[in-house]
Scaffold this motif. Sequence first.
Motif, PDB file in Angstrom:
ATOM      1  N   GLN A  34       0.940  -1.308  -0.034  1.00 41.24           N
ATOM      2  CA  GLN A  34      -0.042   0.125   0.155  1.00 41.24           C
ATOM      3  C   GLN A  34       0.881   1.346   0.085  1.00 41.24           C
ATOM      4  O   GLN A  34       1.537   1.291   0.899  1.00 41.24           O
ATOM      5  CB  GLN A  34      -0.866   0.195   1.215  1.00 41.24           C
ATOM      6  CG  GLN A  34      -1.933   0.969   1.309  1.00 41.24           C
ATOM      7  CD  GLN A  34      -2.596   1.209   2.317  1.00 41.24           C
ATOM      8  OE1 GLN A  34      -2.237   0.807   3.682  1.00 41.24           O
ATOM      9  NE2 GLN A  34      -3.814   1.661   2.588  1.00 41.24           N
ATOM     10  N   GLY A  35       0.717   2.129  -1.130  1.00 44.25           N
ATOM     11  CA  GLY A  35       1.545   3.323  -1.076  1.00 44.25           C
ATOM     12  C   GLY A  35       2.779   2.909  -2.185  1.00 44.25           C
ATOM     13  O   GLY A  35       3.751   2.334  -1.854  1.00 44.25           O
ATOM     14  N   ILE A  36       2.611   3.412  -3.423  1.00 41.12           N
ATOM     15  CA  ILE A  36       3.698   3.177  -4.350  1.00 41.12           C
ATOM     16  C   ILE A  36       4.489   4.404  -4.585  1.00 41.12           C
ATOM     17  O   ILE A  36       4.314   5.266  -5.519  1.00 41.12           O
ATOM     18  CB  ILE A  36       3.109   2.777  -5.871  1.00 41.12           C
ATOM     19  CG1 ILE A  36       1.828   1.861  -5.466  1.00 41.12           C
ATOM     20  CG2 ILE A  36       4.141   2.053  -6.812  1.00 41.12           C
ATOM     21  CD1 ILE A  36       2.376   0.459  -4.592  1.00 41.12           C
ATOM     22  N   GLY A  37       5.358   4.597  -3.878  1.00 42.90           N
ATOM     23  CA  GLY A  37       6.392   5.672  -3.793  1.00 42.90           C
ATOM     24  C   GLY A  37       7.819   5.375  -3.588  1.00 42.90           C
ATOM     25  O   GLY A  37       8.259   4.339  -4.142  1.00 42.90           O
ATOM     26  N   GLY A  38       8.347   6.107  -3.008  1.00 43.26           N
ATOM     27  CA  GLY A  38       9.949   5.736  -2.761  1.00 43.26           C
ATOM     28  C   GLY A  38       9.953   4.572  -2.039  1.00 43.26           C
ATOM     29  O   GLY A  38      11.135   3.898  -2.342  1.00 43.26           O
ATOM     30  N   LEU A  39       9.387   4.277  -1.098  1.00 44.48           N
ATOM     31  CA  LEU A  39       9.383   2.935  -0.558  1.00 44.48           C
ATOM     32  C   LEU A  39       8.637   1.771  -1.323  1.00 44.48           C
ATOM     33  O   LEU A  39       9.209   0.933  -1.436  1.00 44.48           O
ATOM     34  CB  LEU A  39       8.943   2.908   0.881  1.00 44.48           C
ATOM     35  CG  LEU A  39       9.679   3.916   2.089  1.00 44.48           C
ATOM     36  CD1 LEU A  39       8.777   4.216   3.305  1.00 44.48           C
ATOM     37  CD2 LEU A  39      10.988   3.093   2.497  1.00 44.48           C
ATOM     38  N   GLY A  40       7.547   2.101  -1.655  1.00 45.25           N
ATOM     39  CA  GLY A  40       6.593   1.182  -2.451  1.00 45.25           C
ATOM     40  C   GLY A  40       7.333   0.373  -3.570  1.00 45.25           C
ATOM     41  O   GLY A  40       7.097  -0.447  -4.011  1.00 45.25           O
ATOM     42  N   HIS A  41       7.974   1.357  -4.372  1.00 41.82           N
ATOM     43  CA  HIS A  41       8.542   0.875  -5.650  1.00 41.82           C
ATOM     44  C   HIS A  41       9.658   0.004  -5.312  1.00 41.82           C
ATOM     45  O   HIS A  41       9.694  -0.815  -6.249  1.00 41.82           O
ATOM     46  CB  HIS A  41       8.996   2.181  -6.461  1.00 41.82           C
ATOM     47  CG  HIS A  41      10.364   2.491  -6.383  1.00 41.82           C
ATOM     48  ND1 HIS A  41      10.885   3.122  -5.355  1.00 41.82           N
ATOM     49  CD2 HIS A  41      11.352   2.329  -7.155  1.00 41.82           C
ATOM     50  CE1 HIS A  41      12.222   3.471  -5.335  1.00 41.82           C
ATOM     51  NE2 HIS A  41      12.618   2.825  -6.527  1.00 41.82           N
ATOM     52  N   LEU A  42      10.283  -0.005  -4.465  1.00 39.70           N
ATOM     53  CA  LEU A  42      11.100  -1.158  -4.023  1.00 39.70           C
ATOM     54  C   LEU A  42      10.570  -2.507  -3.283  1.00 39.70           C
ATOM     55  O   LEU A  42      10.828  -3.499  -3.777  1.00 39.70           O
ATOM     56  CB  LEU A  42      12.274  -0.848  -2.939  1.00 39.70           C
ATOM     57  CG  LEU A  42      13.419   0.395  -3.465  1.00 39.70           C
ATOM     58  CD1 LEU A  42      14.053   1.141  -2.595  1.00 39.70           C
ATOM     59  CD2 LEU A  42      14.279  -0.246  -4.453  1.00 39.70           C
ATOM     60  N   ALA A  43       9.497  -1.963  -2.460  1.00 44.15           N
ATOM     61  CA  ALA A  43       8.665  -3.359  -1.886  1.00 44.15           C
ATOM     62  C   ALA A  43       8.192  -4.063  -3.072  1.00 44.15           C
ATOM     63  O   ALA A  43       8.291  -5.406  -2.918  1.00 44.15           O
ATOM     64  CB  ALA A  43       7.742  -2.689  -0.940  1.00 44.15           C
ATOM     65  N   LEU A  44       7.705  -3.363  -4.253  1.00 44.50           N
ATOM     66  CA  LEU A  44       7.043  -4.110  -5.085  1.00 44.50           C
ATOM     67  C   LEU A  44       8.023  -5.279  -5.763  1.00 44.50           C
ATOM     68  O   LEU A  44       7.905  -6.229  -6.271  1.00 44.50           O
ATOM     69  CB  LEU A  44       6.527  -3.188  -6.303  1.00 44.50           C
ATOM     70  CG  LEU A  44       5.128  -2.486  -5.979  1.00 44.50           C
ATOM     71  CD1 LEU A  44       4.900  -1.376  -6.956  1.00 44.50           C
ATOM     72  CD2 LEU A  44       4.218  -3.424  -5.548  1.00 44.50           C
ATOM     73  N   GLN A  45       9.295  -4.654  -6.056  1.00 42.58           N
ATOM     74  CA  GLN A  45      10.402  -5.339  -6.670  1.00 42.58           C
ATOM     75  C   GLN A  45      10.435  -6.497  -5.688  1.00 42.58           C
ATOM     76  O   GLN A  45      11.096  -7.616  -6.261  1.00 42.58           O
ATOM     77  CB  GLN A  45      11.393  -4.599  -6.974  1.00 42.58           C
ATOM     78  CG  GLN A  45      11.288  -3.505  -8.037  1.00 42.58           C
ATOM     79  CD  GLN A  45      12.555  -2.566  -8.368  1.00 42.58           C
ATOM     80  OE1 GLN A  45      13.343  -3.057  -8.830  1.00 42.58           O
ATOM     81  NE2 GLN A  45      12.383  -1.324  -7.789  1.00 42.58           N
ATOM     82  N   TYR A  46      11.146  -6.186  -4.391  1.00 39.83           N
ATOM     83  CA  TYR A  46      11.394  -7.275  -3.513  1.00 39.83           C
ATOM     84  C   TYR A  46      10.254  -8.420  -3.505  1.00 39.83           C
ATOM     85  O   TYR A  46      10.663  -9.581  -3.383  1.00 39.83           O
ATOM     86  CB  TYR A  46      11.700  -6.521  -2.316  1.00 39.83           C
ATOM     87  CG  TYR A  46      12.947  -5.908  -2.217  1.00 39.83           C
ATOM     88  CD1 TYR A  46      14.077  -6.452  -2.648  1.00 39.83           C
ATOM     89  CD2 TYR A  46      13.246  -4.496  -1.453  1.00 39.83           C
ATOM     90  CE1 TYR A  46      15.427  -5.907  -2.334  1.00 39.83           C
ATOM     91  CE2 TYR A  46      14.259  -4.072  -1.430  1.00 39.83           C
ATOM     92  CZ  TYR A  46      15.456  -4.685  -1.864  1.00 39.83           C
ATOM     93  OH  TYR A  46      16.479  -3.979  -1.742  1.00 39.83           O
ATOM     94  N   ALA A  47       9.129  -7.856  -3.238  1.00 41.48           N
ATOM     95  CA  ALA A  47       8.091  -8.706  -3.110  1.00 41.48           C
ATOM     96  C   ALA A  47       8.016  -9.866  -4.216  1.00 41.48           C
ATOM     97  O   ALA A  47       7.872 -11.041  -4.109  1.00 41.48           O
ATOM     98  CB  ALA A  47       6.678  -8.016  -2.803  1.00 41.48           C
ATOM     99  N   ARG A  48       8.189  -9.272  -5.423  1.00 44.65           N
ATOM    100  CA  ARG A  48       8.234  -9.941  -6.654  1.00 44.65           C
ATOM    101  C   ARG A  48       9.171 -11.088  -6.713  1.00 44.65           C
ATOM    102  O   ARG A  48       9.166 -12.431  -6.872  1.00 44.65           O
ATOM    103  CB  ARG A  48       8.047  -9.094  -7.742  1.00 44.65           C
ATOM    104  CG  ARG A  48       7.788  -9.895  -9.160  1.00 44.65           C
ATOM    105  CD  ARG A  48       6.577 -10.787  -9.363  1.00 44.65           C
ATOM    106  NE  ARG A  48       6.321 -11.383 -10.751  1.00 44.65           N
ATOM    107  CZ  ARG A  48       5.612 -10.906 -11.711  1.00 44.65           C
ATOM    108  NH1 ARG A  48       4.849  -9.737 -11.571  1.00 44.65           N
ATOM    109  NH2 ARG A  48       5.631 -11.536 -12.721  1.00 44.65           N
ATOM    110  N   LYS A  49      10.409 -10.678  -6.321  1.00 42.02           N
ATOM    111  CA  LYS A  49      11.468 -11.480  -6.426  1.00 42.02           C
ATOM    112  C   LYS A  49      11.636 -12.528  -5.293  1.00 42.02           C
ATOM    113  O   LYS A  49      12.287 -13.479  -5.454  1.00 42.02           O
ATOM    114  CB  LYS A  49      12.806 -10.714  -6.243  1.00 42.02           C
ATOM    115  CG  LYS A  49      12.947  -9.765  -7.471  1.00 42.02           C
ATOM    116  CD  LYS A  49      13.338 -10.412  -8.842  1.00 42.02           C
ATOM    117  CE  LYS A  49      13.522  -9.172  -9.994  1.00 42.02           C
ATOM    118  NZ  LYS A  49      13.665  -9.807 -11.273  1.00 42.02           N
ATOM    119  N   MET A  50      10.761 -12.283  -4.288  1.00 40.47           N
ATOM    120  CA  MET A  50      10.684 -13.247  -3.208  1.00 40.47           C
ATOM    121  C   MET A  50       9.751 -14.202  -3.326  1.00 40.47           C
ATOM    122  O   MET A  50       9.723 -15.147  -2.574  1.00 40.47           O
ATOM    123  CB  MET A  50      10.467 -12.531  -2.057  1.00 40.47           C
ATOM    124  CG  MET A  50      11.584 -11.832  -1.404  1.00 40.47           C
ATOM    125  SD  MET A  50      11.056 -10.615   0.260  1.00 40.47           S
ATOM    126  CE  MET A  50      12.649  -9.983   0.657  1.00 40.47           C
TER     127      MET A  50
END
Length: 206
Positions: A34-50
Amino acid sequence: MSSEEAAPLLCAGIATFNALKKSGAEAGDMVVVQGIGGLGHLALQYARKMGFRVVAVGRGADIAEDALRLGAHVYIDSNKEDAVARLQSLGGARAIVTMISDIEAIAALMGALAPQGRLVLLGAGKNPLPVSAGYLVRGERSILGSITGTPFENERALDFSVLAGVRPRLETVPLERAAEAVARMKSGQATFRMVLTMTEKSHARP
């Protein structure tokens, strides 16, 4: 990895990397960012790779393409549809990792947690989070906060980023123009992260 790319990973990177590790989710589970910004754009990448089933929740259609490109399997525009109903139709979230400080928006999304699901807070809001004790007890749900990590965990986050190809989207600005970078960040126009450099070059990196 360049120093400019590594810099955001030692702050936003370690924060989101550790939050996902603490989420209790396993490969194949649905994780909501929730929240696609400075933190969220990295969380999306990590979550997909995990190996998670990644759902991004944001406000507005303008971020949808970025969210999907960064790793989300599904993007939900909370301005246009009932995010909780949509997430429940998908089976409920094993974890929600939220980057925002809007307490009402966070509380509203909690209804999408599956039994034994976990809400991980990264946004440091000042207001109390309204939540029913019964909702937590009946479904054995939980809430936790996460902020950063140890030097060892920083190394692990960097190693994983290199291994999995996770990179921040950023703009570089010379140190002499720091005030300009801060103004751009506050305006919301920055390309996710601003990095100050010791050179005269400035540009955005995809």
